[in-house]
Design an enzyme around this catalytic site. Structure first.
Site, mmCIF file in Angstrom:
data_model
loop_
_atom_site.group_PDB
_atom_site.id
_atom_site.type_symbol
_atom_site.label_atom_id
_atom_site.label_comp_id
_atom_site.label_asym_id
_atom_site.label_seq_id
_atom_site.Cartn_x
_atom_site.Cartn_y
_atom_site.Cartn_z
ATOM 1 N N GLU A 134 -15.745 -8.108 4.136
ATOM 2 C CA GLU A 134 -15.372 -6.976 5.012
ATOM 3 C C GLU A 134 -16.347 -5.803 4.821
ATOM 4 O O GLU A 134 -16.822 -5.212 5.798
ATOM 5 C CB GLU A 134 -13.939 -6.569 4.660
ATOM 6 C CG GLU A 134 -13.380 -5.376 5.388
ATOM 7 C CD GLU A 134 -11.985 -5.024 4.844
ATOM 8 O OE1 GLU A 134 -11.124 -5.921 4.728
ATOM 9 O OE2 GLU A 134 -11.772 -3.843 4.514
ATOM 10 N N ASN A 137 -12.457 -9.005 1.003
ATOM 11 C CA ASN A 137 -12.809 -7.582 1.086
ATOM 12 C C ASN A 137 -14.308 -7.361 0.920
ATOM 13 O O ASN A 137 -14.889 -6.473 1.548
ATOM 14 C CB ASN A 137 -12.031 -6.785 0.033
ATOM 15 C CG ASN A 137 -10.577 -6.608 0.427
ATOM 16 O OD1 ASN A 137 -10.037 -7.373 1.228
ATOM 17 N ND2 ASN A 137 -9.928 -5.611 -0.126
ATOM 18 N N SER A 151 -3.693 -9.157 3.749
ATOM 19 C CA SER A 151 -4.726 -8.411 4.476
ATOM 20 C C SER A 151 -4.271 -8.097 5.890
ATOM 21 O O SER A 151 -3.513 -8.846 6.487
ATOM 22 C CB SER A 151 -6.010 -9.226 4.548
ATOM 23 O OG SER A 151 -6.954 -8.541 5.359
HETATM 24 P P1 NDP Z 1 1.029 3.710 -0.858
HETATM 25 O O1 NDP Z 1 0.345 4.745 -1.677
HETATM 26 O O2 NDP Z 1 1.257 3.977 0.576
HETATM 27 O O3 NDP Z 1 2.456 3.400 -1.523
HETATM 28 C C1 NDP Z 1 2.569 3.117 -2.876
HETATM 29 C C2 NDP Z 1 4.009 2.734 -3.182
HETATM 30 O O4 NDP Z 1 4.075 2.354 -4.552
HETATM 31 C C3 NDP Z 1 5.001 3.860 -2.972
HETATM 32 O O5 NDP Z 1 6.209 3.302 -2.544
HETATM 33 C C4 NDP Z 1 5.136 4.430 -4.375
HETATM 34 O O6 NDP Z 1 6.405 5.001 -4.628
HETATM 35 C C5 NDP Z 1 5.014 3.190 -5.204
HETATM 36 N N1 NDP Z 1 4.511 3.479 -6.540
HETATM 37 C C6 NDP Z 1 3.376 4.136 -6.864
HETATM 38 N N2 NDP Z 1 3.221 4.157 -8.203
HETATM 39 C C7 NDP Z 1 4.286 3.509 -8.717
HETATM 40 C C8 NDP Z 1 4.689 3.211 -10.027
HETATM 41 N N3 NDP Z 1 3.951 3.598 -11.088
HETATM 42 N N4 NDP Z 1 5.847 2.535 -10.208
HETATM 43 C C9 NDP Z 1 6.593 2.164 -9.141
HETATM 44 N N5 NDP Z 1 6.275 2.428 -7.876
HETATM 45 C C10 NDP Z 1 5.119 3.083 -7.664
HETATM 46 O O7 NDP Z 1 0.198 2.358 -1.087
HETATM 47 P P2 NDP Z 1 -0.055 1.152 -0.078
HETATM 48 O O8 NDP Z 1 1.231 0.733 0.518
HETATM 49 O O9 NDP Z 1 -1.208 1.458 0.804
HETATM 50 O O10 NDP Z 1 -0.595 0.029 -1.091
HETATM 51 C C11 NDP Z 1 0.273 -0.771 -1.880
HETATM 52 C C12 NDP Z 1 -0.544 -1.948 -2.383
HETATM 53 O O11 NDP Z 1 -1.024 -2.689 -1.262
HETATM 54 C C13 NDP Z 1 -1.783 -1.564 -3.177
HETATM 55 O O12 NDP Z 1 -2.021 -2.508 -4.188
HETATM 56 C C14 NDP Z 1 -2.887 -1.629 -2.140
HETATM 57 O O13 NDP Z 1 -4.150 -1.813 -2.711
HETATM 58 C C15 NDP Z 1 -2.434 -2.835 -1.344
HETATM 59 N N6 NDP Z 1 -2.967 -2.934 0.008
HETATM 60 C C16 NDP Z 1 -3.080 -1.833 0.806
HETATM 61 C C17 NDP Z 1 -3.585 -1.954 2.100
HETATM 62 C C18 NDP Z 1 -3.677 -0.779 3.012
HETATM 63 O O14 NDP Z 1 -4.288 -0.932 4.097
HETATM 64 N N7 NDP Z 1 -3.087 0.378 2.675
HETATM 65 C C19 NDP Z 1 -4.034 -3.269 2.620
HETATM 66 C C20 NDP Z 1 -3.801 -4.365 1.716
HETATM 67 C C21 NDP Z 1 -3.300 -4.191 0.455
HETATM 68 P P3 NDP Z 1 6.700 6.596 -4.480
HETATM 69 O O15 NDP Z 1 7.265 6.759 -3.115
HETATM 70 O O16 NDP Z 1 7.679 6.864 -5.554
HETATM 71 O O17 NDP Z 1 5.400 7.302 -4.682
#
Ligand code: NDP
Length: 467
Positions: A189, A186, A128
């Protein structure tokens, strides 16, 4: 070269920030992303940290770049992406290599993945703090086998937020325990944000305050008992001006709240656990309702605008601060009560005081109150927080303000779903003789379900006459 101490898959918002954080703390890391260009761009932008980061362009190269026994973090969207990546990765790994799902998985999925993994090392960790937290110190809630957590704890505690010398990274329990605690985080939150939004609504619509004045009040509250990240950023949001129109930013933002599902999961799970979390439920409902913009506009046209304006001598800004203090205590009491129920139900022995401690820095709900909550839960983890002396005293001092805020808002047509649910919870929790005797009478009348009598025994039936 197999020199990286850890690997990471998924260089999106969170993964990129986490990888930089890991490198910044002196660990060599290998990274891979589904879209190769993102890996290249990430490495190019890593600056001084680039030397600690090994960019790879295939899963095979990623695995080869990490020292054995390996540990690889997945930071991809929750759901199929985690299963797909795990399936692609496992055949390339040795039996003692570890996969760590650090996304926002549903804890039931984490339970399943942990069981599927069997003896293969697997952790599900809740992270988080958003992008900034991931980059400079998140709050980390770990789940899985303790021995597996211990293998990577030195990295996770090093990158976590620090609260007065204590790392905000803790093992919560087996299987999906970490993701469960993250989900309740969450949920809390959602309720905390909703209560702040409701008080903002009273200041804007009820008291007619301009956005600068509202921002000043939030900034002042942030120096008192309400000191918290969410109150701080609410002040900053209220203070901001739209560069395009010169209007307050809040006036140009559509009033439909987004959500990714973790609040909803918390509410669904609370129902399974029979855990009363009405303020959190109300906050999720409020987000759902917020998206019905056309219906709300039609309702306003049909029923007319509510009077809204509240005379300043009937509701002061100080009363609102007190109302928010009471509401916040009640919403956290509900969240911790749910965690306690899950701990029993799933046999997890979730460490309630440690959970309060791990939320004190790095995460979105970090607040001054969590220090006292940690102490209260340390004294007696089985007691509902609202009965702990520090919080019962605060509720005694502030519940009347919450009542005033809810009552005046009701009289003037301002909806306060989370604050009024918090108040109803408070009143229900201090009513020794409630009204479920009527429910039991009704149930026995139509279904012969039986009831317990105050003077003893269960399975009694009434003399109801004919239905
Ligand atoms: P993003 O959308 O910014 O990034 C997603 C990433 O995952 C990209 O690198 C993407 O690659 C990759 N990806 C997507 N689909 C696939 C797939 N099918 N196979 C392999 N790689 C894949 O997401 P976030 O970084 O925001 O979130 C990542 C995780 O963290 C999620 O579970 C989210 O819920 C969690 N999270 C997010 C927070 C936030 O504030 N954003 C806070 C806490 C947790 P590509 O470049 O190829 O698309």
């Amino acid at each position: 070269m197999s020199s990286a101490e850890i690997g990471l898959i998924g260089l999106g918002t969170m993964g990129a920030a986490l990888a930089l954080n890991i490198a910044d703390n002196g660990f060599d890391i290998a990274v891979w992303n589904r879209t190769t260009q993102r890996t290249r761009d990430f490495h190019k932008a890593a600056g001084d940290l680039a030397d600690r980061i090994t960019p790879t362009e295939s899963l095979k190269d990623l695995v080869a770049a990490i020292a054995k026994p390996r540990a690889i973090i997945l930071m991809v969207p929750a759901g199929d992406a985690v299963d797909d990546q795990t399936a692609a990765l496992r055949p390339l790994l040795d039996d003692n290599d570890m996969i760590i799902d650090a996304g926002n998985a549903n804890f039931h999925d984490t339970n399943r993945r942990a069981r599927d993994a069997g003896d293969l090392p697997f952790l599900g960790i809740g992270v988080s703090g958003g992008e900034e937290g991931a980059r400079f110190g998140p709050s980390i809630m770990g789940g899985g086998k303790r021995t597996h957590w211990d293998r990577v704890a030195h990295i996770l505690t090093a990158i976590a937020a620090d609260h007065k010398g204590t790392a905000c990274a803790t093992w919560m329990g087996e299987e999906g325990a970490g993701h469960f605690v993250k989900a309740v985080h969450n949920g809390i939150e959602y309720a905390d944000m909703q209560m702040i939004a409701e008080v903002y609504g009273i200041m804007r619509d009820g008291l007619g305050l301009d956005h600068h004045t509202i921002a000043d009040h939030f900034a002042t509250w942030d120096k008192g008992p309400l000191q918290s990240y969410l109150v701080e950023i609410s002040g900053k949001v209220a203070a901001a001006t739209d560069p395009k129109t010169g209007q307050p930013m809040l006036d140009v933002i559509v009033d439909a709240a987004g959500q990714k599902g973790t609040g909803r999961w918390t509410v669904i799970e609370a129902q399974h656990l029979a855990a009363p979390i009405p303020a959190i439920e109300a906050a999720v409902v409020a987000r759902n309702l917020s998206s019905q913009r056309d219906t709300r506009a039609a309702g306003e046209a049909l029923f007319g605008t509510a009077p809204h304006h509240i005379p300043h001598d009937t509701l002061s800004v100080d009363t609102l601060e007190q109302a928010l203090i009471a509401g916040k205590i009640l919403c956290y009491a509900q969240g911790f009560d749910m965690i306690a129920k899950a701990s029993d139900e799933f046999g997890w022995a979730l460490p309630l005081p440690e959970i309060a401690k791990v939320w004190r820095a790095g995460c979105i709900i970090r607040s001054a109150m969590l220090d006292d909550m940690a102490s209260a839960l340390q004294d007696d983890p089985d007691r509902n927080l609202m009965f702990a002396p520090a919080f019962s005293d605060a509720l005694k001092s502030n519940h009347d303000a919450l009542r005033q805020a809810v009552a005046q808002s009701a009289l003037h047509g301002i909806a306060l779903p989370a604050l009024s649910s918090g108040l109803a919870y408070f009143d229900a929790m201090r009513t020794a003789r409630g009204t479920a005797n009527m429910i039991q009478g009704q149930r026995d009348f139509f279904g012969a379900h039986g009831f317990a009598r105050i003077d003893g025994g269960s399975g009694h039936h009434g003399p109801w006459g004919s239905e």
